[in-house]
Scaffold this motif. Structure first.
Motif, PDB file in Angstrom:
ATOM      1  N   ARG A 132       0.957  -1.304  -0.208  1.00 10.54           N
ATOM      2  CA  ARG A 132       0.022   0.112   0.154  1.00 10.54           C
ATOM      3  C   ARG A 132       0.850   1.245  -0.012  1.00 10.54           C
ATOM      4  N   PHE A 133       0.719   2.132  -0.767  1.00 13.62           N
ATOM      5  CA  PHE A 133       1.413   3.402  -1.084  1.00 13.62           C
ATOM      6  C   PHE A 133       0.527   4.529  -0.691  1.00 13.62           C
ATOM      7  N   ILE A 134       1.099   5.552  -0.092  1.00 10.80           N
ATOM      8  CA  ILE A 134       0.474   6.712   0.509  1.00 10.80           C
ATOM      9  C   ILE A 134       1.287   7.617  -0.193  1.00 10.80           C
ATOM     10  N   ILE A 135       0.629   8.446  -1.406  1.00 11.20           N
ATOM     11  CA  ILE A 135       1.581   9.153  -2.420  1.00 11.20           C
ATOM     12  C   ILE A 135       0.980  10.604  -1.822  1.00 11.20           C
ATOM     13  N   VAL A 136       2.219  11.339  -1.392  1.00 10.40           N
ATOM     14  CA  VAL A 136       2.059  12.945  -1.234  1.00 10.40           C
ATOM     15  C   VAL A 136       2.676  13.575  -2.296  1.00 10.40           C
ATOM     16  N   PRO A 137       2.116  14.101  -3.495  1.00 10.33           N
ATOM     17  CA  PRO A 137       2.638  14.395  -4.524  1.00 10.33           C
ATOM     18  C   PRO A 137       3.002  16.080  -4.421  1.00 10.33           C
ATOM     19  N   TYR A 177      -3.700   8.826  -1.711  1.00 11.80           N
ATOM     20  CA  TYR A 177      -3.081  10.054  -1.744  1.00 11.80           C
ATOM     21  C   TYR A 177      -3.301  11.238  -0.548  1.00 11.80           C
ATOM     22  N   ALA A 178      -2.592  12.149  -0.156  1.00 15.81           N
ATOM     23  CA  ALA A 178      -2.543  12.986   0.878  1.00 15.81           C
ATOM     24  C   ALA A 178      -2.027  14.229   0.541  1.00 15.81           C
ATOM     25  N   TYR A 179      -2.377  15.261   0.971  1.00 12.90           N
ATOM     26  CA  TYR A 179      -1.690  16.725   0.813  1.00 12.90           C
ATOM     27  C   TYR A 179      -0.528  16.821   1.412  1.00 12.90           C
ATOM     28  N   SER A 180      -0.313  16.063   2.610  1.00 11.41           N
ATOM     29  CA  SER A 180       0.889  16.201   3.302  1.00 11.41           C
ATOM     30  C   SER A 180       1.016  15.072   4.328  1.00 11.41           C
ATOM     31  N   ALA A 181       2.130  14.654   4.721  1.00  9.43           N
ATOM     32  CA  ALA A 181       2.169  13.222   5.782  1.00  9.43           C
ATOM     33  C   ALA A 181       1.309  13.693   6.879  1.00  9.43           C
ATOM     34  N   GLY A 182       1.465  15.009   7.279  1.00 10.20           N
ATOM     35  CA  GLY A 182       0.710  15.343   8.510  1.00 10.20           C
ATOM     36  C   GLY A 182      -0.748  15.449   8.348  1.00 10.20           C
ATOM     37  N   PHE A 183      -1.353  15.740   7.028  1.00  9.75           N
ATOM     38  CA  PHE A 183      -2.744  15.675   6.690  1.00  9.75           C
ATOM     39  C   PHE A 183      -3.370  14.194   6.721  1.00  9.75           C
ATOM     40  N   TYR A 365     -12.347  20.513   5.104  1.00 10.74           N
ATOM     41  CA  TYR A 365     -12.572  21.551   6.261  1.00 10.74           C
ATOM     42  C   TYR A 365     -13.901  21.259   6.849  1.00 10.74           C
ATOM     43  N   SER A 366     -14.814  20.987   5.947  1.00  7.27           N
ATOM     44  CA  SER A 366     -16.305  20.670   6.392  1.00  7.27           C
ATOM     45  C   SER A 366     -16.719  19.616   6.966  1.00  7.27           C
ATOM     46  N   GLY A 367     -15.599  18.554   7.274  1.00  9.18           N
ATOM     47  CA  GLY A 367     -15.628  17.501   8.053  1.00  9.18           C
ATOM     48  C   GLY A 367     -15.750  16.049   7.177  1.00  9.18           C
ATOM     49  N   ALA A 368     -15.618  16.198   5.887  1.00 12.42           N
ATOM     50  CA  ALA A 368     -15.282  14.871   5.361  1.00 12.42           C
ATOM     51  C   ALA A 368     -13.913  14.188   5.537  1.00 12.42           C
ATOM     52  N   THR A 369     -14.021  12.846   6.111  1.00 14.77           N
ATOM     53  CA  THR A 369     -12.764  11.997   6.285  1.00 14.77           C
ATOM     54  C   THR A 369     -12.024  11.782   5.138  1.00 14.77           C
ATOM     55  N   ASN A 370     -12.679  11.176   4.267  1.00 13.48           N
ATOM     56  CA  ASN A 370     -12.271  10.754   2.950  1.00 13.48           C
ATOM     57  C   ASN A 370     -13.000  11.181   1.445  1.00 13.48           C
ATOM     58  N   ILE A 371     -11.985  11.517   0.669  1.00 11.34           N
ATOM     59  CA  ILE A 371     -12.933  12.071  -0.700  1.00 11.34           C
ATOM     60  C   ILE A 371     -12.507  11.208  -1.978  1.00 11.34           C
ATOM     61  N   ILE A 372     -13.384  10.784  -2.647  1.00  9.33           N
ATOM     62  CA  ILE A 372     -12.782  10.022  -4.065  1.00  9.33           C
ATOM     63  C   ILE A 372     -13.253  11.264  -4.901  1.00  9.33           C
ATOM     64  N   PHE A 373     -12.481  11.681  -5.673  1.00  4.78           N
ATOM     65  CA  PHE A 373     -12.635  12.661  -6.653  1.00  4.78           C
ATOM     66  C   PHE A 373     -11.942  12.199  -8.162  1.00  4.78           C
ATOM     67  N   SER A 374     -12.112  13.044  -9.336  1.00  4.71           N
ATOM     68  CA  SER A 374     -11.778  12.653 -10.530  1.00  4.71           C
ATOM     69  C   SER A 374     -10.857  13.649 -10.984  1.00  4.71           C
ATOM     70  N   LEU A 375      -9.793  13.009 -11.938  1.00  2.34           N
ATOM     71  CA  LEU A 375      -8.731  14.071 -12.288  1.00  2.34           C
ATOM     72  C   LEU A 375      -8.908  14.555 -13.810  1.00  2.34           C
ATOM     73  N   PHE A 426     -10.481   8.209 -11.238  1.00  2.00           N
ATOM     74  CA  PHE A 426     -10.839   8.551  -9.944  1.00  2.00           C
ATOM     75  C   PHE A 426      -9.643   8.215  -8.701  1.00  2.00           C
ATOM     76  N   ILE A 427      -9.372   9.026  -8.061  1.00  2.00           N
ATOM     77  CA  ILE A 427      -8.230   8.626  -6.894  1.00  2.00           C
ATOM     78  C   ILE A 427      -9.025   8.891  -5.460  1.00  2.00           C
ATOM     79  N   LEU A 428      -8.416   8.210  -4.484  1.00  2.00           N
ATOM     80  CA  LEU A 428      -9.056   8.317  -3.050  1.00  2.00           C
ATOM     81  C   LEU A 428      -7.940   9.205  -2.335  1.00  2.00           C
ATOM     82  N   VAL A 429      -8.263  10.236  -1.642  1.00  2.00           N
ATOM     83  CA  VAL A 429      -7.476  11.122  -0.849  1.00  2.00           C
ATOM     84  C   VAL A 429      -8.358  10.776   0.663  1.00  2.00           C
ATOM     85  N   GLY A 430      -7.358  10.483   1.356  1.00  2.00           N
ATOM     86  CA  GLY A 430      -7.555  10.060   2.849  1.00  2.00           C
ATOM     87  C   GLY A 430      -7.017   8.772   3.358  1.00  2.00           C
ATOM     88  N   ASN A 431      -7.737   7.664   4.004  1.00  2.00           N
ATOM     89  CA  ASN A 431      -7.018   6.525   4.367  1.00  2.00           C
ATOM     90  C   ASN A 431      -8.125   5.335   4.041  1.00  2.00           C
TER      91      ASN A 431
END
Length: 431
Positions: A132-137, A177-183, A365-375, A426-431
């Motif tokens: 499993r990879f967590i990519i911080v691009p 994917y994640a916006y940062s390791a801290g994220f 910011y509004s409370g979503a834990t994970n988001i799947i979106f399109s590129l 479609f990619i997943l940001v979160g966990n």
């Protein structure tokens, strides 16, 4: 000019005081927003290692002028790797992205293998044994689905490429994917600290069927967007109506039926019921929220990017049927997963130090834990097939990342949908 220098220094001092006063106001009035946006509480390597399992590897990229720096974090090791940046890497990445969208098969194969060689092959020994990879691009890497990279070129030349047989990264790894390791760590803590919720589903699909009449753009919205039609990227053939998404309603109904068969709470908001008002007032009751609609981006002004809901029949209603990026920061979300099953829902303005500023930021910011979106612009029918299989795996008890991977593998196994334009958008940001 000494007097001018003193004047500018005094002005700078006053402005810094103004900034500090604003931050203090935000801290007191909106503490949750302040913490997410401004608190610089970077995690330690040890905290990250304690949070991930022995199958996970975090890859955080930083693009320099001549070097690619990659921080490789596993539960037992940490490495900072410097990879020489090949000449033309930006062009290769652009070609890769373009080749998927335009279905340029040979260009895709060449650029995909080249990107694997540049971004992943130098790390193979450090990633050994990880599934499993967590990519911080960083930079242009935000636009690349790493799961669609291939580790080697087809062995047979001058033969039609069998895209169902290529060695994609997704065959061997789950990729999120994640916006940062801290994220990423904050998402893990948010999940572990929250009470476990029953799986429940709310789906929204305006469909914009001609007979429903809910796809006619309100005059005030049309004029707002027609002022910069290059940003809007074609409403429809005549610029006044939305194209029908005939498979989107089937998509939401089929997913809701899966939840219903397992006796789990679910609700479908279709056609005229898929309103912006229903979305804003009802979503917090459900753990999984799915929006199947048209999405449009404004890369220059991400706050004007939008998701389209059922258009109201007149202009007196409170909501206008268009959820703008700027509105997403003020929603009351309490969802484990938000799926933006629409075109380009993860694209926005690339900002140094922040990454992509897209609609997804406001939803987090509004409370979503994970988001799947399109590129990129996605296919109506293939998106519907992918999402049905994804939720089937979720309800079977698989994790989100595993469910998305298996749904993509099913599409790869079919020659008709094996090319990455059908499944890798479609990619997943979160966990």
């Amino acid at each position: 000019d000494t007097s001018k220098i003193i004047e500018l220094q005094n002005r700078c001092f006053a402005l810094k005081n103004n900034i500090q006063e604003l931050l203090t106001l935000l801290d007191k009035t909106y503490p949750r927003y302040f913490e997410m946006k401004y608190k610089n509480d970077s995690p330690t390597i040890g905290e990250l290692q304690n949070a991930i399992d022995d199958k996970t590897c975090i890859l955080e990229y930083s693009l320099g002028e001549h070097t690619i720096y990659v921080f490789v974090i596993t539960n037992t090791a940490f490495d900072a790797v410097a990879i020489p940046k090949s000449i033309g890497l930006d062009q290769i990445a652009t070609t890769f992205h373009k080749s998927i969208i335009k279905i340029e098969r040979e260009e895709y194969v060449r650029s995909s293998a080249a990107l694997y060689d540049a971004l992943l092959r130098p790390l193979e020994k450090r990633m050994s044994g990880k599934s499993r990879f967590i990519i911080v691009p960083d930079g242009l890497l935000h636009y690349l689905p790493f799961e669609a990279l291939i580790s080697d070129l087809p062995s047979q030349k001058n033969v039609a490429i069998d895209f169902s047989a290529l060695n994609y990264v997704v065959r061997s790894h789950e990729v999120t994917y994640a916006y940062s390791a801290g994220f990423y760590l904050n998402r893990l803590r948010q999940k572990s600290g929250a009470p476990k919720r029953e799986k429940s589903f709310a789906g929204f699909a305006p469909v914009f069927r001609e007979s429903d009449g809910n796809g006619v753009f309100l005059a005030k919205n049309a004029s707002r967007l027609e002022s910069d039609s290059s940003e809007f990227r074609s409403i429809s053939l005549d610029g006044k109506k939305f194209n029908e998404l005939k498979f989107s309603g089937e998509e939401v109904s089929a997913i809701a039926e899966q939840f219903q068969k397992q006796g789990k709470p679910c609700a479908s908001f279709l056609h005229g019921n898929a309103t912006e008002e229903n979305f804003k007032t009802r979503v917090s009751k459900y753990s999984y929220v799915h929006i199947a609609t048209h999405g449009y981006i404004n890369e220059g002004h991400p706050q004007l990017s939008m998701l389209l809901f059922s258009q109201p029949s007149d202009s007196t209603t409170k909501e206008d049927g268009v959820l703008y990026g700027g509105e997403t920061y003020n929603l009351d979300l309490n969802v484990d997963l938000l799926v933006l099953s629409s075109c380009e829902s993860g694209i926005g303005k690339l900002m140094k130090g922040e990454g992509i500023m897209a609609m997804t930021r406001g939803f987090f910011y509004s409370g979503a834990t994970n988001i799947i979106f399109s590129l990129w612009k996605v296919y109506d029918r293939q998106t519907s097939d992918l999402m049905r299989e994804f939720y089937h795996k979720v309800l079977a008890g698989e994790t989100l990342s595993s469910s998305l991977r298996q749904a993509k593998l099913k599409m790869i196994a079919d020659q008709r949908t094996a090319f990455p334009s059908k499944w890798s958008g479609f990619i997943l940001v979160g966990n």
